[in-house]
Design an enzyme around this catalytic site. Sequence first.
Site, PDB file in Angstrom:
ATOM      1  N   LYS A 102      45.047  21.226 -22.410  1.00 57.36           N
ATOM      2  CA  LYS A 102      45.826  21.107 -23.700  1.00 57.36           C
ATOM      3  C   LYS A 102      45.087  21.906 -24.618  1.00 57.36           C
ATOM      4  O   LYS A 102      45.795  22.598 -25.577  1.00 57.36           O
ATOM      5  CB  LYS A 102      45.617  19.415 -23.818  1.00 57.36           C
TER       6      LYS A 102
ATOM      7  N   ARG B 295      43.020  13.507 -28.862  1.00 59.82           N
ATOM      8  CA  ARG B 295      43.699  13.473 -27.550  1.00 59.82           C
ATOM      9  C   ARG B 295      42.701  13.892 -26.289  1.00 59.82           C
ATOM     10  O   ARG B 295      41.866  14.923 -26.553  1.00 59.82           O
ATOM     11  CB  ARG B 295      44.715  14.202 -27.381  1.00 59.82           C
TER      12      ARG B 295
ATOM     13  N   GLY C 255      48.871  10.595 -17.520  1.00 58.31           N
ATOM     14  CA  GLY C 255      49.041   9.221 -17.555  1.00 58.31           C
ATOM     15  C   GLY C 255      47.657   8.580 -17.484  1.00 58.31           C
ATOM     16  O   GLY C 255      47.556   7.383 -17.784  1.00 58.31           O
TER      17      GLY C 255
ATOM     18  N   MET D 140      44.595   9.931 -18.710  1.00 63.46           N
ATOM     19  CA  MET D 140      43.632  10.092 -19.918  1.00 63.46           C
ATOM     20  C   MET D 140      44.291   9.318 -21.180  1.00 63.46           C
ATOM     21  O   MET D 140      45.371   8.896 -21.128  1.00 63.46           O
ATOM     22  CB  MET D 140      43.397  11.415 -20.000  1.00 63.46           C
TER      23      MET D 140
ATOM     24  N   ARG E  90      52.296  24.246 -21.278  1.00 63.49           N
ATOM     25  CA  ARG E  90      51.510  24.258 -20.124  1.00 63.49           C
ATOM     26  C   ARG E  90      52.469  24.870 -19.007  1.00 63.49           C
ATOM     27  O   ARG E  90      53.935  24.959 -19.352  1.00 63.49           O
ATOM     28  CB  ARG E  90      51.281  22.810 -19.550  1.00 63.49           C
TER      29      ARG E  90
ATOM     30  N   HIS F 204      57.599   9.885  20.756  1.00 66.41           N
ATOM     31  CA  HIS F 204      58.499  10.979  21.586  1.00 66.41           C
ATOM     32  C   HIS F 204      59.252  11.397  20.622  1.00 66.41           C
ATOM     33  O   HIS F 204      59.645  12.477  20.668  1.00 66.41           O
ATOM     34  CB  HIS F 204      58.881  10.320  22.879  1.00 66.41           C
TER      35      HIS F 204
ATOM     36  N   SER G 181      45.527  31.498  23.153  1.00 61.98           N
ATOM     37  CA  SER G 181      46.438  30.729  21.799  1.00 61.98           C
ATOM     38  C   SER G 181      45.841  29.089  21.764  1.00 61.98           C
ATOM     39  O   SER G 181      45.859  28.620  22.833  1.00 61.98           O
ATOM     40  CB  SER G 181      48.008  30.566  22.542  1.00 61.98           C
TER      41      SER G 181
ATOM     42  N   CYS H 106      49.133  27.817  18.685  1.00 64.59           N
ATOM     43  CA  CYS H 106      50.534  27.273  18.825  1.00 64.59           C
ATOM     44  C   CYS H 106      50.632  25.612  18.542  1.00 64.59           C
ATOM     45  O   CYS H 106      51.676  24.937  18.954  1.00 64.59           O
ATOM     46  CB  CYS H 106      51.204  27.676  20.050  1.00 64.59           C
TER      47      CYS H 106
ATOM     48  N   TYR I  79      48.133  35.859  15.199  1.00 67.28           N
ATOM     49  CA  TYR I  79      49.551  35.220  14.780  1.00 67.28           C
ATOM     50  C   TYR I  79      49.299  33.772  14.730  1.00 67.28           C
ATOM     51  O   TYR I  79      48.261  33.152  15.296  1.00 67.28           O
ATOM     52  CB  TYR I  79      50.551  35.703  15.829  1.00 67.28           C
TER      53      TYR I  79
END
Lengths: 932, 932
Positions: B24, B94, B103, B105, B340, B456, B813, B881, B901
């Site tokens: 802020k 503030r 909410g 602080m 912000r 499953h 893999s 994978c 990959y």
Amino acid sequence: MAPERYCYAFEEGDGKNKHLLGGKGAGLCTMTQIGLPVPPGFVITTKANVDYLESGGQFPEGLMDEVHEYMEALEKKTDKGFGNPENPLLISVRSGSALSMPGMMDTILNLGLNDETVPGFIKLTQNERFVYDAYRRFLQLFGKIGLGIQDEHFDKIFEEIKGKYHAHVDTELNAKALAEVCDRFKELIKQKTGKPFPQDPWAQLVMAVDGVFKSWTGKRAVDYRRQFNITPDMAYGTAVNICTMVFGNMGTDSATGVGFTRDPGTGENILYGDYLVNAQGEDVVAGIRTPRPLRELRTDMPEIYKQLEQLRHTLEQHYREIQDFEFTIERGKLYMLQTRNGKMNAWALCKTSVDLVKEGLINEEEALLRIPPDFLEQFLHRRIDPDAKVEPIAVGIAASPGAAVGKVVFDADRAERLGNEGEKIILTRIETKPEDIHGFFAAQGILTSRGGKTSHAAVVARGMGKPCVSGAEGMDINYELKEARIGKHIIKEGDIVTIDGGAGAVYLGAVPMVDPKVSDDLVMLLQWADKISRLEVWANADTPEMAAKAREHGAKGIGLCRTERMFNEADRLPLVRSMILANTPDERKRWCDKLLPMQRQDFYDIFKAMDGLPVTIRLLDPPLHEFLPTIEELLNDISRLKEFSQVMYSLEQLPGTAMMIDPELYKLMPSIETMTREFSEYKTKKLDQKLLKQKEEVLRRVRVLTEVNPMLGNRGIRCGISFPEIYDMQLQAIFEATALALRDKIDARAEVMIPQVCTAKELEWVKERAVRIHGEVEKRYNVKIPHKFGTMIEVVRACLRAGRIAEIAEFFSFGTNDLSQATFSFSREDAENKFLPIYNTEGILRDNPFEILDVMGVGRLMELAVKEGRQTRPNLKVGICGEHGGQPQAIEFCHQVGLNYVSCSPMRIPIARMAAAHAVIKEKGRAVTKAL
Amino acid sequence: MAPERYCYAFEEGDGKNKHLLGGKGAGLCTMTQIGLPVPPGFVITTKANVDYLESGGQFPEGLMDEVHEYMEALEKKTDKGFGNPENPLLISVRSGSALSMPGMMDTILNLGLNDETVPGFIKLTQNERFVYDAYRRFLQLFGKIGLGIQDEHFDKIFEEIKGKYHAHVDTELNAKALAEVCDRFKELIKQKTGKPFPQDPWAQLVMAVDGVFKSWTGKRAVDYRRQFNITPDMAYGTAVNICTMVFGNMGTDSATGVGFTRDPGTGENILYGDYLVNAQGEDVVAGIRTPRPLRELRTDMPEIYKQLEQLRHTLEQHYREIQDFEFTIERGKLYMLQTRNGKMNAWALCKTSVDLVKEGLINEEEALLRIPPDFLEQFLHRRIDPDAKVEPIAVGIAASPGAAVGKVVFDADRAERLGNEGEKIILTRIETKPEDIHGFFAAQGILTSRGGKTSHAAVVARGMGKPCVSGAEGMDINYELKEARIGKHIIKEGDIVTIDGGAGAVYLGAVPMVDPKVSDDLVMLLQWADKISRLEVWANADTPEMAAKAREHGAKGIGLCRTERMFNEADRLPLVRSMILANTPDERKRWCDKLLPMQRQDFYDIFKAMDGLPVTIRLLDPPLHEFLPTIEELLNDISRLKEFSQVMYSLEQLPGTAMMIDPELYKLMPSIETMTREFSEYKTKKLDQKLLKQKEEVLRRVRVLTEVNPMLGNRGIRCGISFPEIYDMQLQAIFEATALALRDKIDARAEVMIPQVCTAKELEWVKERAVRIHGEVEKRYNVKIPHKFGTMIEVVRACLRAGRIAEIAEFFSFGTNDLSQATFSFSREDAENKFLPIYNTEGILRDNPFEILDVMGVGRLMELAVKEGRQTRPNLKVGICGEHGGQPQAIEFCHQVGLNYVSCSPMRIPIARMAAAHAVIKEKGRAVTKAL
């Protein structure tokens, strides 16, 4: 470079170089050189065989020239001529590699005989029958080894001739018949090879050497090397030993025999062995005549006996080891034909080790190294008397070694009752469960018809050191009839059987046994072992009795005290089950409060037994459902109960109704009779709806607790965090037991060990509670309570995070059973029953990783954990308490990676102590080798 | 060293330094410096808070001197006096840390009011009610934050006064009443603190700053930081923003509002927001009055609107990001109070990313970085219309995202039939099994009453991208009645429900839905992503349809094609079961031969869909018993069959017998009626002894195959070696399908992948067979068949032995699902149902390792495997994978350790592509940081 040299006369060869000369050749050279009477001869080196094999079966250049040269020298030494019809030189051609491969390699005797030398030899020996006998033996051996003709063809001919002359045994054949055999053998050779039998002795020699060379890659030899894991660095290629023939079968002044420089059965320092007068080595092997003990030679041939007595000292002085030798006496003259290190049983091995040290022949370390640690298993169990002539009625898995005799009992309660009455019991079950544990305590041995080496029965029996045969093949147990059928045998409850858990055999009746005894020699050896060992040997022990046994065997602490065993005892299990079935933490705590004094007493008793030594107590490890009945059992119970409740009312209303109805309907009713019977039980046992509801509630809880993969489920610290009341109770019991012990002047040293840890935060969580409870108990008892707090390392991630975990843990203890399972992704039970045997057959895994520690995988994780754990905490104590902790190879590895102790079952402690010493000695050896 | 400086005027502070000034404060400084109208003020730095906390709550030396100094400057700028009764300076105090903690602080408004300044302020504003309202707000906020008095005490007084004056809402209280509130509040403060309310504004200021400082370690803030895993390096301490008060509630020329520089719902480049005339920020939050859209301000206050339009451009030009700002209009003058970065949905985020690049404000990499990869999930599934006002009737596990509407059907066969008829179906089961798979294909979504995220149902549904709610709480399904009860609701088969698999919610009836759409903006962004990514993104796909979907989403190959899915299809399963139950290898081979053409077609179709791209086919992985019925099912079947066979004969013989017997006996007979009914079924279905025998045989085999820990049992390569006919068949099918595809001009690129490998020897064993089969197929089809041979790395030991395994494998893999299970010794199903929730609550494991890759443990093994694998084979291709392959944090890790990959479910491909690009950009960022 000097040209390759392939031959060494017995006077020349370096007797220490078994790799080059083979074991037999080295022995012959040594004996010659230390002045023992060896017939002249020479060795063709293994190098010649290797070159031969690597060139695809070509004789190395110059080899035969050298052989000629050495044969000529032999002719000179013996004053005979190779192929000389007047005075023929006969030789034996024997294989012999660096390692003894009994029966696997080949021998040709009497080479040099042919149609020309036979008459000359007859003239020389004046013994026609002897010479034809020698000739036919040569023809067969040569035909087989030099020409590759199968034995059976020769044997067939020999049997025909025996038939023809109505002879039952060889000795009944006279010279003529044997001459006929020789002729028929030569015909066979011509027929099989297309060429006549080679009469030229030189040609015979070439073929014989070629045959021996080839035998290295023969199927028998290859199979043998595979089976015994003999790799090329251990033995590669065979030497060929060419030796002047001597004959023990030239009359009553001739003989052949084998000797030991000491008694291999007892280790006693006396000449020991057998001999046969007027015989050849083969005859001893054939077993037709019974050899006589060597001591009879003392009266028979006193001079020779004296010579042998002298000779055994010469051999031992040289080899500094007990020797097993072969000799032949030819016409009153002694010849040595072989010597090698003697094999003997564990008792003799220990006695000779101690004796050799006393005699100054070897030092203590050498004495220890003579004893393979696993050999000591022989000391630890009763055995079936080796002389008993008995046949097993069933064979199963050798699940826990030792032998036991007792009455068959089919349930644990009855076993306990009878056991308490002093009966010897063999607890016999289809399979066992944790609630049978009191039956184990009462039994001499355990026999099951189902399950393998890791079945409950096997694991528990091994832990207790009780014999166990599991999965006995073909045994069909019927609990209702209280009988077991094995083929035609029916064993009723109370019948006596003998089991041999080391062989997996089951016998009817009481078979004679031999008791185990730890010899004084072994005690001394183990003291020497402890002096040099760096690793301490601790024990896995769950009861004061086991602890005492461990201490007796030399344990320096308890490395694993499994608290779950205590939960399974008959008086605890109902409490434990109530605790597990509790619906709220408060309720669970109330049940734990009831368990607390029992656990406290357990620990107190163990502390007392181990006064002054550390006791590592592992908090509860198995998943809770293991303490409950299975779903299938509960479903059975419930369906029976339902059946009851359904028919009870009707039966009460209808006395005799069943008798009135149509007889045909009777076919519907077999169960009513049963029900009526059970009804009376029902009345007495007061089975009712309430019990049904209870069972259903238990079923519901069991379903909730049951897991897909219990091995990886809610157990160990995971369960401890899920149900904290249990660990709280155990911690309190440990600290209170310590306080009480200290008050009673017992030096209690608890080490609290947490199983299944995978992250430091878990351990922190438990430690916080432990610290709180410890503080409370110290305050309540007003005493400082010493203890250590540590963890099992049995989860892969714990190895990878050992550095962090060592911030909290004061010690690590590797649980290599679970760690191996997780590293391989093998469930031990599933693996051993399913694919591990296939993996072994296919050569994929030579060793079962649950028996032999996998150094490449699991070992690598262990090494990492030790290293990173000690980076965090340099004085971190590290041990191992998995089954590998009693396994010599694993112990050597544990030594190498710097563990502080190994912990194993009390029975294996002597083995582990020996192995720990071996690890040090071998390490020194490697250091010396490296320095050179 | 210069003395510490704690205060920065808005004109001075470095707007980029959020760590020092808080978010802020930084915004206020920036806005001031780029010329936007911000009320004068200054920031006390987070450093002041940190020093305060670290000294145990002492104000840092010199802090208040500085504050005084800056307050005096403020007085000068505003021409007001702090505490001046004539012209009082009022300020807001503030909190504001580096990260937004909404909410969490605290804020104090109107500080500077006291009994003296209130009259002056009334005179100044000519609005007594306004001033007392401001005073009572200040008293409450100050009492709470500065003095630690709980809100409820103030609220109680306020409610009393409201009652006294019959006011329903605050606005109904007049000045007098509010003055009374103020008096009562002051009394309360005196009563609670023992001291009167501090009239001195300077004292107020000190207490206010102290209160804000303290709020950092307040419970709310600590909890919030823990929940969102905010660590000190991300935000440490709060700044305190002191700002001159401005009032939006000073009349109709005053207002307050929030604005976005673009529409956060669509990304459209227009001013967007809401405002309230004559109101304070609190009033907007309270929601009593409905704010008006900002566009109405255009006519309401055209000058201000024009100013805002200009201002939004200024903000975006400066921040190069969409801004979310707060403003107040006091008597016709605009003040900016906060700005912000704006939060928006995925569509708007993508559109603004592309637009900002087009406008030249950011580059492509910055555009990509704006988009958290997981956000893209919003594009992929239908959603419940956010505007729909509906209440779920049950809540379960959010098992697979997306929403679906359809008729409830309780079995898979019926689901398939209705699905084929075009009905929309929700397959609803207690739990699902592999043989329900055809029901999955037919259904819009899956709903189960049992099972978690890895049931499953959940796993299969996620794989198919179909919505799934599993383990719906309180749902009681009765298959016989074909209905499900949820509380008071009864859902009959055919009733329509809506499930939201992203929220785990179940609704009655058809709830309105919003369709998924991938925007053109996203397509463009993913093209940019692919340009810079080093990791390729492949897909896990088992069917040609999934392959096509994967390709559409941009997959560069298939990284995991699970052949077991093919085994489970309805037309295959009987064949597969016969194959499994075969008694001999020959018999098994015959069944495999029948499966071969089917598998071949499977592979052919997938090759066709992936023409030119690699297809990694994993040979059979699950244990065989997964394809068979369970023991419990079989026991049920058998007991039913036995019941039949027992009574059949009697019933046939006894027509009406049951009627003749004593009526009392009838009570015994309820089952006979049932049996009679079932008997007719029996006749039509021809159940008989043969079937019973079959079932018993199946049971026997299932008992043999069933495992204690199936996860670690005879599966993957272990099963492939135990039953080699299966892999042989699969290999042949792969190579033949390739040959056929090549003949049809399809560029088929098979990569054969072996699961569960733990040692190189296993892989060698399979490879030998593969090479032989490959050769045979090449010969038979007379064509070169390209392929690669590689392995899953999912066993811990495979990581440890990667160097050796890479001698045989051409690619690795990682199967991180299994690897995580083995590394933690957690069975996923057991863990997620049992202890993982507890571990999370207790802070032992923040993340579920099956969702978030465990970099410290599992990642370490992966890194080792990549390194040692590439030492052996430098061009070793490595992928992943497991489910982590679609998880952004894991993807970043995979990038870091050099994988080639990642492979994930087709639906997650856009997420993975984005994450792969982020990994590169972040890496560059770190490189730059390091260089600096």
